[in-house]
Design a protein around this motif. Structure first.
Motif, short mmCIF file in Angstrom:
data_model
loop_
_atom_site.label_atom_id
_atom_site.label_comp_id
_atom_site.label_asym_id
_atom_site.label_seq_id
_atom_site.Cartn_x
_atom_site.Cartn_y
_atom_site.Cartn_z
N ASP B 24 0.87 -1.16 0.00
CA ASP B 24 0.00 0.00 0.00
C ASP B 24 0.91 1.22 0.00
O ASP B 24 1.57 1.52 1.00
N ARG B 170 0.86 -4.87 3.66
CA ARG B 170 -0.40 -5.45 4.15
C ARG B 170 -0.42 -6.94 3.86
O ARG B 170 0.12 -7.40 2.87
N SER B 176 -8.75 -7.32 1.77
CA SER B 176 -7.77 -6.39 1.20
C SER B 176 -7.54 -6.67 -0.28
O SER B 176 -7.34 -5.74 -1.07
N GLU B 179 -10.55 -5.20 -2.09
CA GLU B 179 -10.50 -3.73 -2.12
C GLU B 179 -9.44 -3.26 -3.12
O GLU B 179 -9.67 -2.30 -3.86
#
Lengths: 318, 439
Positions: B24, B170, B176, B179
């Motif tokens: 990220d 992450r 996740s 997303e």
């Protein structure tokens, strides 16, 4: 309520037996949880249903009522169905919020979860399913009667071994000592003043573990986020989740419209060839099917939940 | 507290060589998946950084791109949240005064900053840290002092992103990964938003020991999400209707342990329906029930039934065996196949944006046990509405519901709380229901 391992599954696992909780389904908005008892009886507007006739039948079967002649379906309980039938002792969470919380907190089999308050236990059932078979949900409520009632329901619904209910005021006392040092994988707060519990959450949550706080009011969110703005937490995010449901049916829509023939022949799109042949037989015999279509249409139900609460998430910093 | 749980989670919390991570970059500005194999690298802006420092660290760690004489390197930040302290000070110190400032005196003629691009490049060559560059920029900005506190904070954050980008490591999870794909390449996952995925998993009653049938044409996201929830207990059967099994490559992003990965199976739909049909016919014969009111042959079209009976030849994925235990097995053990055929699956999830839901339902609902929940995802509502109408008319299921999830994120800051200016207007539609027996 929870699935049994394949090798331990009994022959008639999906058959209704005495002591089972069944969801009696009348309509999508009319369901009821019933515990099957020998010589028990259910009465509703569809008639009288003796439990004895249910025993040995598969879950999902249709049973016809005596006298009334109507029928109901007997469904196997799931956390989602339980949410729709449970006795309300408090305001409860519904499937949109529940599913989002479980997914965002990244719960999985083996996780250790802290929840406060227990309330009516709507979320707790889904938490138990997510951490089963080796994890555990520790749930706390400051209201003794509520905690007791919830405990009994968990036992009866077969999740008692995965859930420990304790009477405790988390806002005032924080989570118990035994969780200090990052013993919890995730924490869920549904409290009037969640910010008071944040320091305790910080010491109970493992690194990279998630916390979620559910609050109906934005002022609560504001204070919770301020309390979370400490080095122990990161990735603070607030969401609102809703689900809109649709009414589906078939509707007659007319396809004939009075207008100038000149206009019709010039401007309207020509009907498909097989229909063009028919008017030759004369206008009077035009079949109903030609004058209307019957599409399946969907529109949202007019009344819906506009707000449940805000979900604030954060992650314990690494 | 279960000892196994604690140990388990500590191990899972560290990155290992070869494992998949979700990077990220700068607070979600960019999201990238990477495998921590030797010499793997990531590009942050113009800087190419080796990923070696990311091995063996806890998930959730934050790195900063720092430039040195040997190029750019990722350096782990020990206390990543220093800015939060700054936020607090905004609240306390002469907050009111600085908050009341506005931009009436601002003249936007690009002369406020006296530090030139060459000056900054020079500083970088000399190995100045990102922090030092930002301080220099602030010191040389004529307008910085006149900005409101909020605006100052924003300015610093923008400069930090440019001169000292942060990389957050992450752990890939269903949430996740969903997303990240939704933000990057939503077409690959059929525009399935993370709240919709969460709803699918809940409505399909996915939990340990469940036996979940999945038709996953979303790149493997559904298969992996179910496997993650099962954690090695129960099974996920990811079926396919074509001669060649569609890829479920996303499973490889999840770093599944052997026990979890060993419960992911791939079996063709024709094989499943064939076995189920044969078992039911045999059962009917045994119970001497008149065949006419038994189950009808699953109305699959000929094309589906004519597909390859066994799918071993489909092991054509190029990167197979890269991470052991992360590959779905093509075919399933006999005892599982027998059990699925006789008892039926405990739930079904369909994510097939290019298939007609009603056709799929006719073919797949007979594979389920009675009182089994099912969910069908589709990016469009109309095919689901029609499917729901048919299911109602044919009395094939109860508790039918067509729903559309809605998700809004908020910015929550002192005196500046409001919903995000941009939001996703659709995360797809979900048709859910529960199977019944017609007897």
């Amino acid at each position: 309520m929870l699935a049994v391992e394949a090798s331990l599954r009994a022959e008639g696992e999906r058959q209704i037996k005495e002591g089972d909780v069944v969801i009696v389904y009348e309509r999508h908005d009319r369901m009821k949880a019933v515990i099957v008892a020998r010589n028990g009886e259910l009465q509703n507007r569809f008639g009288v249903f003796p439990h004895n006739e249910w025993i040995g039948k598969p879950f999902g079967c249709r049973v016809v009522g005596k006298k009334g002649g109507g029928f109901v379906f007997l469904l196997a309980p799931t956390p989602e169905l339980w949410t729709l039938v449970l006795p309300h002792r408090t305001q409860i969470l519904y499937v949109a919020d529940i599913s989002f919380v479980i997914s965002f907190l990244e719960l999985r089999p083996g996780s250790v979860m802290l929840e406060s308050g227990t309330g009516s236990g709507s979320l707790t059932h889904s938490l138990a399913r997510a951490v089963a078979p080796s994890g555990h949900v520790h749930t706390f409520d400051f209201h003794e009667q509520r905690a007791l009632a919830a405990k009994q329901e968990f036992e009866r619904n077969g999740i008692g071994h995965l859930v420990t209910v304790t009477m405790r005021d988390i806002q005032g006392q924080g989570f118990p000592e035994e969780f200090v040092g990052g013993q919890a994988d995730a924490v869920f707060l549904d409290l009037p003043q969640p910010w008071l519990a944040i320091p305790s959450v910080a010491s109970s949550l493992r690194c990279d573990g998630g916390i979620c706080s559910f609050s109906p009011c934005i002022e609560q969110v504001q204070r919770t986020c301020e309390a979370l703005t400490i080095p122990e937490f990161t990735d603070i995010r607030t969401f609102e989740v809703l689900v809109r449901t649709y009414e589906v049916r078939q509707e007659f829509l007319q396809t004939t419209l009075q207008c100038s023939t000149q206009f019709a022949s010039d401007c309207l799109l020509k009907p498909p060839p097989q229909k063009r042949q028919r008017p030759q037989k004369g206008r009077t015999v035009t079949k109903k099917a030609e004058r209307e279509t019957r599409p399946v249409i969907a529109k949202p139900y007019p009344d819906t939940k506009g707000h449940t609460g805000y979900l604030t998430f954060a992650r314990r910093s690494t | 507290m279960e000892g196994t749980t604690g140990a388990n989670s500590t191990n899972r919390n560290l990155t290992t060589p070869g494992c998949a991570v979700l990077l990220d970059i700068n607070d979600g500005d960019r999201l990238a998946f990477a495998h921590l194999s030797p010499h793997a690298s990531v590009k942050v802006g113009n800087a190419k950084c080796l990923l070696d420092p990311l091995v063996g660290i806890p998930f959730g760690s934050v790195f900063e791109v720092q430039s040195g004489p040997n190029g750019h390197v990722l350096v782990r930040l020990q206390h990543p949240i220093t800015e939060s302290k700054e936020k607090e000070s905004i609240e306390s110190e002469e907050a009111v005064e600085s908050m009341c400032r506005d931009n009436r005196a601002l003249i936007d003629n690009n002369t406020a900053q006296t530090l030139s691009a060459e000056d900054i490049e020079q500083m970088r060559r000399e190995g100045a840290t990102g922090k030092a560059i930002i301080e220099a920029l602030v010191a040389n900005s004529a307008s910085f002092e006149a900005k409101s506190a909020f605006s100052q904070e924003k300015y610093k954050r923008r400069k930090q992103k440019k001169y000292a980008p942060h990389v957050l490591v992450r752990r890939p999870s269903a949430r996740s990964v969903c997303e990240a794909y939704f933000a990057k390449d939503p077409n690959k996952i059929g525009f399935l938003r993370m709240d919709t995925l969460a709803l699918l998993l809940s409505l399909a009653n996915v939990g340990a020991n469940a036996e979940v049938l999945v038709l996953d044409m979303l790149g493997g996201l559904l298969t992996a999400a179910v496997a993650e929830r099962l954690g090695g207990h129960g099974s996920v059967c990811s079926t396919f209707h074509t001669a060649k099994a569609q890829t479920v490559d996303m499973v490889r992003l999840f770093n599944f342990d052997t026990s979890t990965a060993s419960r992911v199976f791939r079996v063709s739909l024709s094989e499943l329906t064939g076995a189920r049909y044969a078992t039911q016919k045999a059962q009917e014969a045994k119970e001497a029930i008149d065949a006419s009111d038994g189950l009808q042959e699953p109305p699959c079209n000929g094309e589906t039934l004519l597909t390859a009976p066994r799918a071993e030849e489909n092991i054509s994925e190029p990167k197979q065996g890269r991470i052991e235990g992360n590959k779905a097995k093509l075919s399933a053990p006999v005892e599982d196949m027998t059990r699925w055929a006789s008892q039926g699956f405990s739930s079904l999830i369909v994510g097939a944006p290019y298939l007609d839901p009603w056709t799929v339902a006719q073919c797949m609902l007979p594979l389920l046990a009675s009182s089994a929940p099912f969910v069908i995802y589709h990016p469009y509502s109309q095919p689901l509405a029609e499917c729901m109408h048919h299911l109602q008319a044919e009395h094939m299921a109860v508790a039918l519901q067509l729903s559309e999830p809605w998700l809004r994120e908020y910015q929550v800051l002192p005196s500046r709380t409001h919903p995000n200016m941009q939001m996703s207007s659709t995360g797809g539609y979900v048709l859910s229901g529960i199977t019944i027996t017609n007897m």
